[in-house]
Design a protein around this motif. Structure first.
Motif, PDB file in Angstrom:
ATOM      1  N   ASP A  16       0.814  -1.217   0.000  1.00  0.00           N
ATOM      2  CA  ASP A  16       0.000   0.000   0.000  1.00  0.00           C
ATOM      3  C   ASP A  16       0.850   1.270   0.000  1.00  0.00           C
ATOM      4  N   ARG A  17       2.026   1.225   0.619  1.00  0.00           N
ATOM      5  CA  ARG A  17       2.860   2.428   0.732  1.00  0.00           C
ATOM      6  C   ARG A  17       4.229   2.295   0.088  1.00  0.00           C
ATOM      7  N   MET A  18       4.490   1.208  -0.611  1.00  0.00           N
ATOM      8  CA  MET A  18       5.787   1.015  -1.266  1.00  0.00           C
ATOM      9  C   MET A  18       5.590   0.853  -2.769  1.00  0.00           C
ATOM     10  N   ARG A  19       6.511   1.454  -3.523  1.00  0.00           N
ATOM     11  CA  ARG A  19       6.480   1.329  -4.972  1.00  0.00           C
ATOM     12  C   ARG A  19       7.829   0.859  -5.485  1.00  0.00           C
ATOM     13  N   ALA A  20       7.787   0.033  -6.509  1.00  0.00           N
ATOM     14  CA  ALA A  20       8.988  -0.332  -7.249  1.00  0.00           C
ATOM     15  C   ALA A  20       9.124   0.671  -8.385  1.00  0.00           C
ATOM     16  N   ILE A  21      10.296   1.281  -8.487  1.00  0.00           N
ATOM     17  CA  ILE A  21      10.548   2.264  -9.543  1.00  0.00           C
ATOM     18  C   ILE A  21      11.789   1.827 -10.295  1.00  0.00           C
ATOM     19  N   ARG A  22      11.664   1.761 -11.612  1.00  0.00           N
ATOM     20  CA  ARG A  22      12.816   1.391 -12.450  1.00  0.00           C
ATOM     21  C   ARG A  22      13.299   2.621 -13.201  1.00  0.00           C
ATOM     22  N   LEU A  23      14.606   2.858 -13.128  1.00  0.00           N
ATOM     23  CA  LEU A  23      15.272   3.921 -13.870  1.00  0.00           C
ATOM     24  C   LEU A  23      16.094   3.271 -14.973  1.00  0.00           C
ATOM     25  N   ALA A  24      16.098   3.878 -16.145  1.00  0.00           N
ATOM     26  CA  ALA A  24      16.869   3.348 -17.267  1.00  0.00           C
ATOM     27  C   ALA A  24      17.607   4.484 -17.955  1.00  0.00           C
ATOM     28  N   GLY A  25      18.812   4.187 -18.427  1.00  0.00           N
ATOM     29  CA  GLY A  25      19.569   5.190 -19.159  1.00  0.00           C
ATOM     30  C   GLY A  25      20.923   4.669 -19.582  1.00  0.00           C
ATOM     31  N   TRP A  72      17.835  -1.232  -5.020  1.00  0.00           N
ATOM     32  CA  TRP A  72      17.261  -2.558  -4.810  1.00  0.00           C
ATOM     33  C   TRP A  72      17.968  -3.572  -5.700  1.00  0.00           C
ATOM     34  N   ASP A  73      18.203  -3.171  -6.954  1.00  0.00           N
ATOM     35  CA  ASP A  73      18.890  -4.035  -7.905  1.00  0.00           C
ATOM     36  C   ASP A  73      19.468  -3.160  -9.010  1.00  0.00           C
ATOM     37  N   LEU A  74      20.526  -3.654  -9.636  1.00  0.00           N
ATOM     38  CA  LEU A  74      21.174  -2.930 -10.729  1.00  0.00           C
ATOM     39  C   LEU A  74      21.507  -3.924 -11.822  1.00  0.00           C
ATOM     40  N   ASP A  75      21.187  -3.562 -13.050  1.00  0.00           N
ATOM     41  CA  ASP A  75      21.575  -4.353 -14.212  1.00  0.00           C
ATOM     42  C   ASP A  75      22.463  -3.469 -15.077  1.00  0.00           C
ATOM     43  N   PRO A  76      23.790  -3.509 -14.838  1.00  0.00           N
ATOM     44  CA  PRO A  76      24.684  -2.615 -15.559  1.00  0.00           C
ATOM     45  C   PRO A  76      24.779  -2.931 -17.047  1.00  0.00           C
ATOM     46  N   ASP A  77      24.490  -4.154 -17.441  1.00  0.00           N
ATOM     47  CA  ASP A  77      24.535  -4.496 -18.859  1.00  0.00           C
ATOM     48  C   ASP A  77      23.404  -3.825 -19.631  1.00  0.00           C
ATOM     49  N   GLY A  87      21.647  -1.149 -18.286  1.00  0.00           N
ATOM     50  CA  GLY A  87      21.511   0.243 -17.838  1.00  0.00           C
ATOM     51  C   GLY A  87      20.250   0.482 -17.041  1.00  0.00           C
ATOM     52  N   LEU A  88      19.971  -0.425 -16.068  1.00  0.00           N
ATOM     53  CA  LEU A  88      18.755  -0.336 -15.263  1.00  0.00           C
ATOM     54  C   LEU A  88      19.089  -0.286 -13.782  1.00  0.00           C
ATOM     55  N   ILE A  89      18.365   0.547 -13.040  1.00  0.00           N
ATOM     56  CA  ILE A  89      18.428   0.573 -11.579  1.00  0.00           C
ATOM     57  C   ILE A  89      17.006   0.412 -11.069  1.00  0.00           C
ATOM     58  N   ASP A  90      16.809  -0.517 -10.141  1.00  0.00           N
ATOM     59  CA  ASP A  90      15.516  -0.708  -9.495  1.00  0.00           C
ATOM     60  C   ASP A  90      15.582  -0.162  -8.075  1.00  0.00           C
ATOM     61  N   LEU A  91      14.552   0.588  -7.694  1.00  0.00           N
ATOM     62  CA  LEU A  91      14.436   1.158  -6.354  1.00  0.00           C
ATOM     63  C   LEU A  91      13.153   0.646  -5.719  1.00  0.00           C
ATOM     64  N   ALA A  92      13.152   0.497  -4.408  1.00  0.00           N
ATOM     65  CA  ALA A  92      11.938   0.235  -3.640  1.00  0.00           C
ATOM     66  C   ALA A  92      11.729   1.470  -2.771  1.00  0.00           C
ATOM     67  N   VAL A  93      10.645   2.193  -3.018  1.00  0.00           N
ATOM     68  CA  VAL A  93      10.460   3.532  -2.470  1.00  0.00           C
ATOM     69  C   VAL A  93       9.238   3.561  -1.559  1.00  0.00           C
ATOM     70  N   LEU A  94       9.414   4.105  -0.353  1.00  0.00           N
ATOM     71  CA  LEU A  94       8.309   4.333   0.548  1.00  0.00           C
ATOM     72  C   LEU A  94       7.588   5.599   0.132  1.00  0.00           C
ATOM     73  N   ASP A  95       6.288   5.503  -0.052  1.00  0.00           N
ATOM     74  CA  ASP A  95       5.472   6.649  -0.442  1.00  0.00           C
ATOM     75  C   ASP A  95       5.039   7.392   0.821  1.00  0.00           C
TER      76      ASP A  95
END
Length: 87
Positions: A17-26, A64-69, A71-79
């Motif tokens: 209910d208060r946590m989100r998975a956010i993926r960043l790519a670049g 939370w996790d990183l895929d350097p091949d 170019g992804l970073i996963d975050l677990a974020v408290l809202d």
């Protein structure tokens, strides 16, 4: 040490209910190395706002996790509700 990297939010999904998975790519995230427990600071408001009020713009998140091949970073974020990173 990387100081400023650009990435885009490509996925957002609820974890609880208060946590989100956010993926960043670049391309600038490709080849990054990290250690468990390491964190990043993210500017969550447009540059026009954070240049005037830098304290309102940055949030610190644990990786939370990183895929350097791919170019992804996963975050677990408290809202926390109605802050600058909640939109």
């Amino acid at each position: 040490m990387a100081l400023f990297l650009r990435a885009a939010v490509t996925e957002v999904a609820p974890l609880t209910d208060r946590m989100r998975a956010i993926r960043l790519a670049g391309e600038s995230l490709r080849g990054l190395a990290w250690r468990p427990g390491q964190h990043i600071r993210v500017n969550v408001t447009p540059p026009s706002r954070w240049l005037r009020n830098p304290g309102d713009a940055r949030r610190t998140y644990s990786i939370w996790d990183l895929d350097p091949d791919r170019g992804l970073i996963d975050l677990a974020v408290l809202d926390h509700g109605d802050g600058p990173g909640s939109v």
